[in-house]
Write a protein that holds these residues in place. Structure first.
Motif, mmCIF file in Angstrom:
data_model
loop_
_atom_site.group_PDB
_atom_site.id
_atom_site.type_symbol
_atom_site.label_atom_id
_atom_site.label_comp_id
_atom_site.label_asym_id
_atom_site.label_seq_id
_atom_site.Cartn_x
_atom_site.Cartn_y
_atom_site.Cartn_z
ATOM 1 N N ARG A 60 4.349 -8.142 9.924
ATOM 2 C CA ARG A 60 3.254 -7.170 10.270
ATOM 3 C C ARG A 60 3.539 -5.517 10.219
ATOM 4 N N GLY A 61 4.565 -5.376 9.772
ATOM 5 C CA GLY A 61 5.277 -4.137 9.405
ATOM 6 C C GLY A 61 5.107 -3.648 7.945
ATOM 7 N N VAL A 62 4.545 -4.668 7.148
ATOM 8 C CA VAL A 62 4.218 -4.502 5.749
ATOM 9 C C VAL A 62 2.778 -4.821 5.394
ATOM 10 N N PHE A 63 2.331 -4.070 4.748
ATOM 11 C CA PHE A 63 0.570 -3.990 4.326
ATOM 12 C C PHE A 63 0.668 -4.116 2.777
ATOM 13 N N ILE A 64 0.181 -4.963 1.921
ATOM 14 C CA ILE A 64 0.176 -4.977 0.659
ATOM 15 C C ILE A 64 -1.068 -5.222 0.000
ATOM 16 N N ARG A 65 -1.633 -4.017 -0.694
ATOM 17 C CA ARG A 65 -3.043 -4.333 -1.396
ATOM 18 C C ARG A 65 -2.863 -4.456 -2.922
ATOM 19 N N SER A 66 -3.178 -5.093 -3.624
ATOM 20 C CA SER A 66 -3.151 -4.939 -5.182
ATOM 21 C C SER A 66 -4.586 -4.878 -5.512
ATOM 22 N N MET A 67 -4.813 -4.028 -6.522
ATOM 23 C CA MET A 67 -6.052 -3.741 -7.125
ATOM 24 C C MET A 67 -6.085 -3.508 -8.550
ATOM 25 N N ALA A 68 -7.169 -4.021 -9.123
ATOM 26 C CA ALA A 68 -7.293 -3.770 -10.749
ATOM 27 C C ALA A 68 -7.694 -2.294 -10.784
ATOM 28 N N SER A 69 -7.205 -2.082 -11.926
ATOM 29 C CA SER A 69 -7.450 -0.572 -12.208
ATOM 30 C C SER A 69 -8.633 -0.533 -13.696
ATOM 31 N N ARG A 70 -9.228 -1.514 -13.839
ATOM 32 C CA ARG A 70 -10.230 -1.663 -14.865
ATOM 33 C C ARG A 70 -11.165 -0.620 -14.653
ATOM 34 N N GLY A 71 -11.508 0.092 -15.658
ATOM 35 C CA GLY A 71 -12.562 1.348 -15.170
ATOM 36 C C GLY A 71 -11.768 2.302 -14.778
ATOM 37 N N ALA A 79 -12.026 2.444 -4.766
ATOM 38 C CA ALA A 79 -11.323 1.481 -4.063
ATOM 39 C C ALA A 79 -9.952 1.848 -3.459
ATOM 40 N N THR A 80 -9.379 2.412 -4.498
ATOM 41 C CA THR A 80 -7.849 2.856 -4.427
ATOM 42 C C THR A 80 -7.683 3.907 -3.429
ATOM 43 N N SER A 81 -8.728 4.746 -3.383
ATOM 44 C CA SER A 81 -8.662 5.883 -2.371
ATOM 45 C C SER A 81 -9.064 5.443 -0.994
ATOM 46 N N GLN A 82 -9.926 4.480 -1.023
ATOM 47 C CA GLN A 82 -10.175 3.808 0.380
ATOM 48 C C GLN A 82 -9.004 3.188 0.818
ATOM 49 N N ALA A 83 -8.342 2.153 0.194
ATOM 50 C CA ALA A 83 -7.187 1.501 0.608
ATOM 51 C C ALA A 83 -6.095 2.516 0.950
ATOM 52 N N ILE A 84 -5.838 3.781 0.280
ATOM 53 C CA ILE A 84 -5.061 4.478 0.831
ATOM 54 C C ILE A 84 -5.262 5.054 2.002
ATOM 55 N N ARG A 85 -6.330 5.312 2.189
ATOM 56 C CA ARG A 85 -7.116 6.179 3.521
ATOM 57 C C ARG A 85 -6.886 5.142 4.598
ATOM 58 N N LEU A 86 -7.015 3.970 4.380
ATOM 59 C CA LEU A 86 -7.077 2.963 5.256
ATOM 60 C C LEU A 86 -5.684 2.633 5.945
ATOM 61 N N ILE A 87 -4.850 2.600 4.687
ATOM 62 C CA ILE A 87 -3.339 2.556 5.191
ATOM 63 C C ILE A 87 -2.796 3.608 6.019
ATOM 64 N N ASP A 88 -3.234 4.839 5.598
ATOM 65 C CA ASP A 88 -2.850 5.927 6.209
ATOM 66 C C ASP A 88 -3.435 6.045 7.661
ATOM 67 N N ALA A 89 -4.507 5.675 7.884
ATOM 68 C CA ALA A 89 -5.163 5.828 9.005
ATOM 69 C C ALA A 89 -4.397 4.733 10.079
ATOM 70 N N ALA A 90 -4.124 3.685 9.557
ATOM 71 C CA ALA A 90 -3.455 2.568 10.576
ATOM 72 C C ALA A 90 -2.293 2.855 10.794
ATOM 73 N N GLY A 91 -1.545 4.138 10.355
ATOM 74 C CA GLY A 91 -0.465 4.781 10.951
ATOM 75 C C GLY A 91 0.965 4.086 10.374
ATOM 76 N N PHE A 92 0.761 3.658 9.087
ATOM 77 C CA PHE A 92 1.909 3.103 8.302
ATOM 78 C C PHE A 92 2.841 4.537 7.921
ATOM 79 N N ASP A 93 4.067 4.232 8.329
ATOM 80 C CA ASP A 93 5.047 5.548 8.243
ATOM 81 C C ASP A 93 5.239 5.815 6.444
ATOM 82 N N VAL A 94 5.258 4.999 5.890
ATOM 83 C CA VAL A 94 5.531 5.083 4.357
ATOM 84 C C VAL A 94 4.294 4.425 3.659
ATOM 85 N N VAL A 95 3.662 5.204 2.510
ATOM 86 C CA VAL A 95 2.942 4.410 1.591
ATOM 87 C C VAL A 95 3.299 4.566 0.314
#
Ligand SMILES: Nc1nc2c(ncn2[C@@H]2O[C@H](COP(=O)(O)OP(=O)(O)OP(=O)(O)O)[C@@H](O)[C@H]2O)c(=O)[nH]1
Ligand SMILES: [Mg+2]
Length: 256
Positions: A60-71, A79-95
């Motif tokens: 549970r201390g690891v969250f991985i999100r893969s996304m395609a960069s087509r476009g 989508a990428t920015s959102q994923a980053i913000r989400l992870i940030d907000a969830a309080g992960f120590d390192v992204v």
């Protein structure tokens, strides 16, 4: 946020996996966003990332999100920015953000990262130097991965010589992600870079972005120069041969 970039296949995902282990051993929670250049349906690499990172499922201390960069057109996709913000907000120590080093996208990575890792490998040689704007500008830390392969030392020497005399002298580290060698040293170098930026040293960022602007301008100028100069150079050569023009004057006219 730690940006991990570099040419395709240099071992970024393998290294990210090792860094996850390293940070987890310190008890830190790690979020990963891997931006894959290929489509999620046809891309083998994405599947590869998933398989490689499955050993962290259930942690549970690891969250991985893969996304395609087509476009991907140079901006971090929404989508990428959102994923980053989400992870940030969830309080992960390192992204960790993995992207393939493709020119413009690096600028975006630099913009959002507290440390940028450029992952290279033996045998890339001059390709790296010639690489678009600019792997040589964006990195806070340079990794020669696959140090178990021949040519790693030569690659390190090559990189150090590129930085010699320049404004920056980022660390260049030999790592074998596969064997897990050099990962701790690398993690410390990353953390050093992170803390520098966290303490407000934006100078580093500005310097690398400035370098990228210069490189991009140089590339554009060279492209323009190459496209207009051939016929003109031929005509000037005739005049030089006929003694009507000096070499210097011909050169000056060519770029005028
Ligand atoms: N010999 C050797 N091979 C390695 C090392 N690290 C990674 N590899 C191999 O290199 C290949 C590419 O590794 P990845 O981690 O997928 O590389 P990547 O940079 O993420 O690739 P893309 O995301 O497709 O750009 C795989 O076959 C890895 O097993 C290493 O330290 N030594
Ligand atoms: Mg990868």
């Amino acid at each position: 946020m730690v940006g991990v970039t570099g040419p395709p296949g240099t071992g970024k995902s393998t290294l990210v996996d090792r860094l996850i282990e390293s940070y987890r051993a310190l008890g830190l929670r790690v979020g990963v966003v891997a931006v894959d250049p290929s489509s999620p349906f046809t891309g083998g690499a994405l599947l590869g990332d998933r398989i490689r990172m499955t050993k962290h499922t259930g942690d549970r201390g690891v969250f991985i999100r893969s996304m395609a960069s087509r476009g991907w057109t140079g901006g971090l996709s929404r989508a990428t920015s959102q994923a980053i913000r989400l992870i940030d907000a969830a309080g992960f120590d390192v992204v960790l953000l993995e992207t393939v080093g493709i020119g413009q996208s690096d600028v975006e990575v630099v913009g959002v990262s507290h440390a940028v890792l450029v992952v290279l490998m033996p045998g890339l040689g001059d390709d790296v130097q010639a690489s678009k704007a600019g792997l040589m500008e964006v990195g806070d830390v340079y990794v020669v991965n696959k140090a178990d392969l021949e040519g790693a030392d030569a690659m390190v020497v090559n990189l150090l010589s590129l930085f010699r005399g320049g404004l920056r002298s980022p660390p260049v580290l030999k790592v074998s992600a596969l064997a897990g060698e050099g990962v701790e040293t690398l993690r410390k170098a990353i953390d050093q870079s992170r803390s520098k930026l966290a303490s407000g040293d934006q100078g580093l960022r500005l310097r690398s972005i400035r370098g990228m602007i210069v490189e991009t301008a140089r590339g554009a100028a060279m492209a323009r120069f190459a496209s207009v100069s051939e016929a003109k150079a031929g005509r000037l050569a005739e005049q030089v041969l006929a003694g009507r023009l000096s070499l210097e004057e011909a050169a000056a006219r060519l770029v005028r």
